[in-house]
Motif scaffolding. Structure first.
Motif, PDB file in Angstrom:
ATOM      1  N   THR A   1      30.695  28.598  57.170  1.00 14.25           N
ATOM      2  CA  THR A   1      29.480  28.354  56.386  1.00 14.25           C
ATOM      3  C   THR A   1      28.974  26.914  56.465  1.00 14.25           C
ATOM      4  OG1 THR A   1      30.896  28.071  54.436  1.00 14.25           O
ATOM      5  CG2 THR A   1      29.818  30.208  54.720  1.00 14.25           C
ATOM      6  N   GLY A   2      29.831  25.995  56.895  1.00 15.21           N
ATOM      7  CA  GLY A   2      29.385  24.616  57.044  1.00 15.21           C
ATOM      8  C   GLY A   2      28.233  24.488  58.027  1.00 15.21           C
TER       9      GLY A   2
ATOM     10  N   PHE B   1      24.779  23.773  56.663  1.00 14.03           N
ATOM     11  CA  PHE B   1      24.496  22.408  56.229  1.00 14.03           C
ATOM     12  C   PHE B   1      24.396  21.455  57.415  1.00 14.03           C
ATOM     13  CE2 PHE B   1      26.578  24.540  52.718  1.00 14.03           C
ATOM     14  CZ  PHE B   1      25.823  24.150  51.615  1.00 14.03           C
TER      15      PHE B   1
ATOM     16  N   GLN C   1      27.609  20.222  51.396  1.00 11.21           N
ATOM     17  CA  GLN C   1      28.489  21.370  51.609  1.00 11.21           C
ATOM     18  C   GLN C   1      29.821  21.279  50.872  1.00 11.21           C
ATOM     19  OE1 GLN C   1      30.635  21.754  55.476  1.00 11.21           O
ATOM     20  NE2 GLN C   1      29.161  20.215  56.192  1.00 11.21           N
TER      21      GLN C   1
ATOM     22  N   LYS D   1      31.524  24.685  49.561  1.00  9.25           N
ATOM     23  CA  LYS D   1      32.735  25.207  50.177  1.00  9.25           C
ATOM     24  C   LYS D   1      33.891  25.276  49.183  1.00  9.25           C
ATOM     25  CE  LYS D   1      33.618  24.649  54.478  1.00  9.25           C
ATOM     26  NZ  LYS D   1      33.974  24.133  55.817  1.00  9.25           N
TER      27      LYS D   1
END
Length: 242
Positions: free
Chosen positions: A67-68, A71, A100, A104
């Motif tokens: 998912t980083g 960003f 992030q 996270k």
């Protein structure tokens, strides 16, 4: 003579203090202008959402690692929030952020819970989020009111929000019905002018690249996506008919 010297010193001190006050005023004004511009800046938004039911643990583990990309694609230009459902209910929608670290951290805290799906509540939330440009959803099944999902997809289209769905079909090996979801997901994407992609647990880099492309679209628009030469950007453009 001493008197004149004293007056000269007083005048010099007065001039010095005036310069200090002027300097402070200038700095304060500059800081105020900078702050005002920062407050005026309103980043576009992306809502990243996932099904956190019992069948989704493997996908969650992968999502935590990739998912980083949302960003990193355009640092500081896009605000992202996390929404997830588990146990048959929408569990949380986090505040939007362009950093992030907190995102996270929250993602790491989520655990999967048995229960039905709750994608419709996420769609419903998305309809009322200002400056939202895209909604990403990772899920495998759909066990809700289909007509309501289509209604919400229509509303999102009117709001200018595209829905991008990553369909994880790996749970079919455990006996879950993924075929109904396939039909519903494609219709939601069609109505919102989004797209459906496979969520391949064996190819996380492909998903990561698409997350980057969607982030560029959400943050900078179609033009920036067209200017990107990446394979994932071109794949996304083709999927949404642009």
């Amino acid at each position: 003579m001493p008197k004149k010297k004293k007056n000269a010193l007083a005048t010099s001190k007065s001039d010095f203090l005036a310069q200090v006050r002027k300097s402070k005023a200038s700095v304060t004004k500059a800081d105020s202008t900078k702050l005002a511009k920062a407050l005026e800046r309103k980043n576009p938004r992306l809502l990243f959402s996932m099904d956190a039911t019992a069948s989704r643990q493997a996908a969650w583990n992968i999502a935590k690692e990739i998912t980083g990309a949302m960003f990193d694609a355009i640092p500081g230009e896009l605000d992202v929030a996390l929404a997830y459902h588990g146990g048959g209910f929408l569990q949380d929608v986090t505040p939007f952020t362009s950093k992030q670290t907190g995102f996270k951290r929250k993602l790491q805290q989520v655990s999967c819970r048995a229960g039905g799906t709750a994608f419709n509540p996420i769609l419903d939330k998305a309809v009322n989020i200002p400056r939202l440009k895209a909604l990403i959803y990772i899920g495998d099944c759909f066990e809700e009111d289909e007509d309501h999902a289509y209604f919400l997809a229509n509303q999102l289209l009117l709001k200018g929000v595209r829905v991008f769905i990553f369909h994880d079909i790996s749970s079919q090996e455990q006996g879950y019905d993924i075929n109904t979801a396939r039909e519903v997901f494609h219709e939601i994407a069609r109505r919102s002018k989004g797209a459906v992609f496979p969520f391949d647990v064996n190819s996380p880099e492909v998903v990561k690249a698409l997350l980057e492309a969607i982030s560029i679209y959400a943050g900078r628009g179609i033009k920036a996506l067209r200017e990107s030469k990446s394979e994932s950007a071109q794949k996304l453009l083709k999927a949404i008919g642009e």
